[in-house]
Design a protein around this motif. Structure first.
Motif, PDB file in Angstrom:
ATOM      1  N   GLN A  70      -0.244  32.184   4.671  1.00 55.28           N
ATOM      2  CA  GLN A  70      -0.272  33.750   4.942  1.00 55.28           C
ATOM      3  C   GLN A  70      -0.655  34.721   3.947  1.00 55.28           C
ATOM      4  O   GLN A  70      -0.201  35.513   3.467  1.00 55.28           O
ATOM      5  N   GLU A  71      -2.142  34.173   3.402  1.00 59.55           N
ATOM      6  CA  GLU A  71      -2.560  35.082   2.280  1.00 59.55           C
ATOM      7  C   GLU A  71      -4.230  35.109   2.485  1.00 59.55           C
ATOM      8  O   GLU A  71      -5.112  34.735   1.570  1.00 59.55           O
ATOM      9  N   PHE A  72      -4.669  35.423   3.901  1.00 56.47           N
ATOM     10  CA  PHE A  72      -6.198  35.255   3.864  1.00 56.47           C
ATOM     11  C   PHE A  72      -6.863  36.434   2.884  1.00 56.47           C
ATOM     12  O   PHE A  72      -7.961  35.991   2.385  1.00 56.47           O
ATOM     13  N   THR A 343     -14.934  33.382  11.319  1.00 59.09           N
ATOM     14  CA  THR A 343     -14.164  34.646  11.753  1.00 59.09           C
ATOM     15  C   THR A 343     -15.080  35.406  12.964  1.00 59.09           C
ATOM     16  O   THR A 343     -14.277  36.229  13.687  1.00 59.09           O
ATOM     17  N   SER A 344     -16.520  35.272  13.003  1.00 60.44           N
ATOM     18  CA  SER A 344     -17.068  36.085  13.716  1.00 60.44           C
ATOM     19  C   SER A 344     -17.315  35.473  15.156  1.00 60.44           C
ATOM     20  O   SER A 344     -17.474  36.029  16.260  1.00 60.44           O
ATOM     21  N   ALA A 345     -17.598  34.261  14.926  1.00 54.38           N
ATOM     22  CA  ALA A 345     -17.742  33.224  16.206  1.00 54.38           C
ATOM     23  C   ALA A 345     -16.436  32.469  16.727  1.00 54.38           C
ATOM     24  O   ALA A 345     -16.786  31.852  17.927  1.00 54.38           O
ATOM     25  N   TRP A 472     -14.911  47.425   2.777  1.00 58.80           N
ATOM     26  CA  TRP A 472     -15.650  48.190   3.960  1.00 58.80           C
ATOM     27  C   TRP A 472     -14.977  47.466   5.290  1.00 58.80           C
ATOM     28  O   TRP A 472     -15.052  48.351   6.455  1.00 58.80           O
ATOM     29  N   LEU A 473     -14.616  46.333   5.476  1.00 61.66           N
ATOM     30  CA  LEU A 473     -13.963  45.840   6.838  1.00 61.66           C
ATOM     31  C   LEU A 473     -12.425  46.532   7.047  1.00 61.66           C
ATOM     32  O   LEU A 473     -12.530  46.986   7.957  1.00 61.66           O
ATOM     33  N   LYS A 474     -11.827  46.878   6.079  1.00 63.58           N
ATOM     34  CA  LYS A 474     -10.845  47.609   6.154  1.00 63.58           C
ATOM     35  C   LYS A 474     -10.768  49.078   6.777  1.00 63.58           C
ATOM     36  O   LYS A 474     -10.257  49.512   7.707  1.00 63.58           O
ATOM     37  N   ALA A 488      -2.276  41.955   9.728  1.00 63.94           N
ATOM     38  CA  ALA A 488      -2.234  40.687  10.205  1.00 63.94           C
ATOM     39  C   ALA A 488      -3.389  39.919  10.051  1.00 63.94           C
ATOM     40  O   ALA A 488      -3.406  38.737   9.757  1.00 63.94           O
ATOM     41  N   ILE A 489      -4.516  40.676  10.231  1.00 59.86           N
ATOM     42  CA  ILE A 489      -5.759  39.824  10.133  1.00 59.86           C
ATOM     43  C   ILE A 489      -5.905  39.431   8.780  1.00 59.86           C
ATOM     44  O   ILE A 489      -6.530  38.389   8.470  1.00 59.86           O
ATOM     45  N   PHE A 490      -5.411  40.267   7.618  1.00 57.73           N
ATOM     46  CA  PHE A 490      -5.649  40.043   6.244  1.00 57.73           C
ATOM     47  C   PHE A 490      -4.880  38.742   5.910  1.00 57.73           C
ATOM     48  O   PHE A 490      -4.893  38.452   4.712  1.00 57.73           O
ATOM     49  N   ARG A 491      -3.626  38.712   6.508  1.00 55.85           N
ATOM     50  CA  ARG A 491      -2.987  37.788   6.147  1.00 55.85           C
ATOM     51  C   ARG A 491      -3.485  36.304   6.690  1.00 55.85           C
ATOM     52  O   ARG A 491      -3.365  35.155   6.202  1.00 55.85           O
ATOM     53  N   SER A 492      -3.991  36.205   8.165  1.00 55.04           N
ATOM     54  CA  SER A 492      -4.612  35.076   8.721  1.00 55.04           C
ATOM     55  C   SER A 492      -5.501  35.652   9.726  1.00 55.04           C
ATOM     56  O   SER A 492      -5.186  36.137  10.622  1.00 55.04           O
TER      57      SER A 492
END
Length: 545
Positions: A70-72, A343-345, A472-474, A488-492
């Motif tokens: 849980q640490e992406f 992540t993208s596909a 930038w993504l955030k 949640a996305i940045f955790r996993s």
């Protein structure tokens, strides 16, 4: 009379030739031969494969690792913790091998690497994993530094091109096959399957250590403990090792990477922990180079961890900077491409690894092409490096312009071919040039320093692109997603599939745009690589015998 003089001269030449042949035979007899030579070569090649394989095998396993832990957003620590100590330890291990002997240091490094590989596999938190990765990197740096110099000491100089080509192929293969095996291990298994990415190193490392223990002579390369190779003819003492320089270099690296990782983890550059560590890193780098200059004065008695004469040589400086740029481009792509695919596909780790096959094949192919064109003084390696640098620029420019609405664009395969070949050409040229541009006394450091700069480049640029990309993504996601969804996305990143369909599509599009931004940063390092190659320009150009 003329005929007599001619006969006398010819006879004299034959006598001199015979003496030279006898001297050459005497020198050659000091090298390992037969089955023992082959056994040592296999053991050293296995060690080199493992430590470089470990660098890239985690690239396709990162999603699986960070999903369980849980640490992406801190995923790059898994990479940089290893690279940090790997980079900092290379030259120190090379110096230690001069004191303790090659065999002792090489086997010790293998056991450290294997032991902490087991620790990585048993880790329960990302902090535990990062700590074990750091110690694993210490062992890995020892394996690479000592194995590389042993490879040069195994055979006489005329065989350098053959062994150099073999080394570069092993290194390129390990880099390229890592992502595929990472995907194979983590696909189709449970959430803990990623642990085998590390655990497999334990038996393989022990096997390599056993081969070297049985095959390497205790006095290899015909020296006693505490003595250098015969060419140096003097004793190295513990007090002559530059531990202060090593500490300053490690501190500067740690501060640099920590500052960039803080920006990537907190998704914010406007923090004291970011600016403070980066500024302190800059000051520490200044102290490091100032200290290296100071101890290079006559009568110092300290063997600098980074010889100041390297800084005074334009050719060696160009070689080291080219290695930095090569690592910045190639290894960053090896890590970022699988992440892009996943992540993208929405691909699995195995599918992402398979998508990297063009790069995996073309990296070693580029080194083979470089060795083939450079051998027998055909083409100067610097020309191959220039071609490789230009190929990397071309590939990266198009790679940074991927269509956000077509994340699994097939054109990526062709670009991987171009970048992979360019990487292989640059890696092969840098490795071939080492024994021809450094002095004999600097062979151990000369073999380690380009590797050190290559991984310094990768560790630095991976941290930079991760920090910039995450920030930038955030910002881009904050326009459409709630704060808890972004967290949640940045955790996993696997939580992307839990979003509504239109938001899932949006997020995956943003990941492609993030990747494009990151590749534009890497393009800058690729362009700089052309100028660093030109620093090695000289007349006549260095050719490989």
């Amino acid at each position: 009379m003329m005929r007599k003089d001619m006969f006398t001269s010819s006879d004299s030449e034959q006598q001199n030739t015979g003496q030279n042949t006898e001297q050459q035979d005497a020198k050659t007899s000091n090298y390992l031969q037969g089955p023992r030579l082959h056994a040592v070569t296999i053991g050293l090649a296995l060690g080199l494969f493992l430590v470089n394989f470990e660098i890239t095998i985690v690239s396709t396993a990162l999603i699986s690792i960070t999903s369980e832990l849980q640490e992406f957003r801190k995923s790059s620590w898994i990479i940089t913790a290893y690279l940090l100590t790997y980079v900092a330890g290379l030259i120190i291990w090379a110096k230690l091998s001069d004191i303790l002997g090659r065999k002792t240091t090489c086997i010790s490094a293998l056991f450290i690497f294997a032991a902490f590989s087991g620790g990585c596999g048993a880790s329960k938190t990302l902090v535990q994993l990062a700590i074990c990765r750091a110690f694993q990197g210490i062992g890995g740096s020892g394996i690479y530094a000592v194995n590389m110099v042993m490879m040069y000491e195994l055979v006489p100089p005329p065989k350098y091109p053959l062994y150099t080509a073999m080394i570069t192929v092993v290194v390129a293969l390990s880099f390229s096959l890592g992502p595929i095996f990472g995907g194979l291990i983590t696909s189709g298994g449970d959430g803990s399957a990623w642990r085998w990415v590390f655990l497999l190193n334990v038996p393989a490392g022990v096997l390599a250590a056993a081969i070297l223990f049985l095959a390497v002579p205790s006095d290899f390369p015909y020296q006693g403990p505490g003595e250098l190779v015969q060419q140096k003819g003097k004793t190295i003492k513990w007090s002559s090792i530059d531990f202060t320089g090593a500490f300053l270099m490690l501190a500067a690296l740690a501060l640099l990477i920590t500052g960039l990782e803080e920006a990537a983890s907190h998704l914010d550059w406007n923090q004291a922990t970011v600016f403070g560590t980066l500024i302190t890193s800059g000051l520490t780098w200044m102290a490091f180079f100032g200290y290296q200059w100071w101890i290079s004065r006559p009568g110092s008695g300290i063997e600098s961890v980074f010889p100041w004469r390297f800084c005074q040589s334009r050719v060696i400086g160009g070689l080291l900077l080219t290695s930095f740029m090569t690592g910045a481009v190639s290894i960053t792509c090896i890590f970022q491409l699988p992440l892009r695919y996943q992540t993208s596909a929405g691909l699995s780790p195995l599918e992402a690894g398979v998508r990297l096959i063009p790069f995996s094949v073309c990296g070693p192919l580029g080194t083979i092409i470089c060795a083939a064109f450079s051998k027998n003084r055909r083409v100067p390696p610097i020309y191959m490096a220039l071609v490789g640098s230009c190929m990397q620029i071309i590939g990266l420019v198009f790679l940074s312009r991927g269509d956000p609405h077509d994340p699994d664009w097939y054109g990526l395969y062709g670009l991987e071919v171009v970048i992979g070949l360019g990487f292989g050409l640059c890696l092969g040229a840098a490795t071939l040039l080492v024994p021809y541009v450094v002095e004999k006394r600097d062979l151990a450091i000369g073999a380690a320093a380009p590797v050190q700069l290559r991984f310094l480049g990768s560790a630095t640029v991976i941290s930079i692109v991760t920090a910039v990309g995450n920030s930038w993504l955030k910002d881009s996601l904050s326009e459409s997603l709630r704060a808890d969804q972004i967290q949640a996305i940045f955790r996993s990143s696997t939580t992307i599939v839990d979003l509504p369909e239109h938001l899932e599509t949006l997020v995956r599009t943003r990941f492609v745009e993030t990747f494009n931004l990151q590749m534009r940063i890497v393009v800058g390092f690729a362009v700089a690589g052309v100028f660093t190659v030109l620093l090695m320009w000289q007349k006549p150009q260095v050719k490989v015998a």
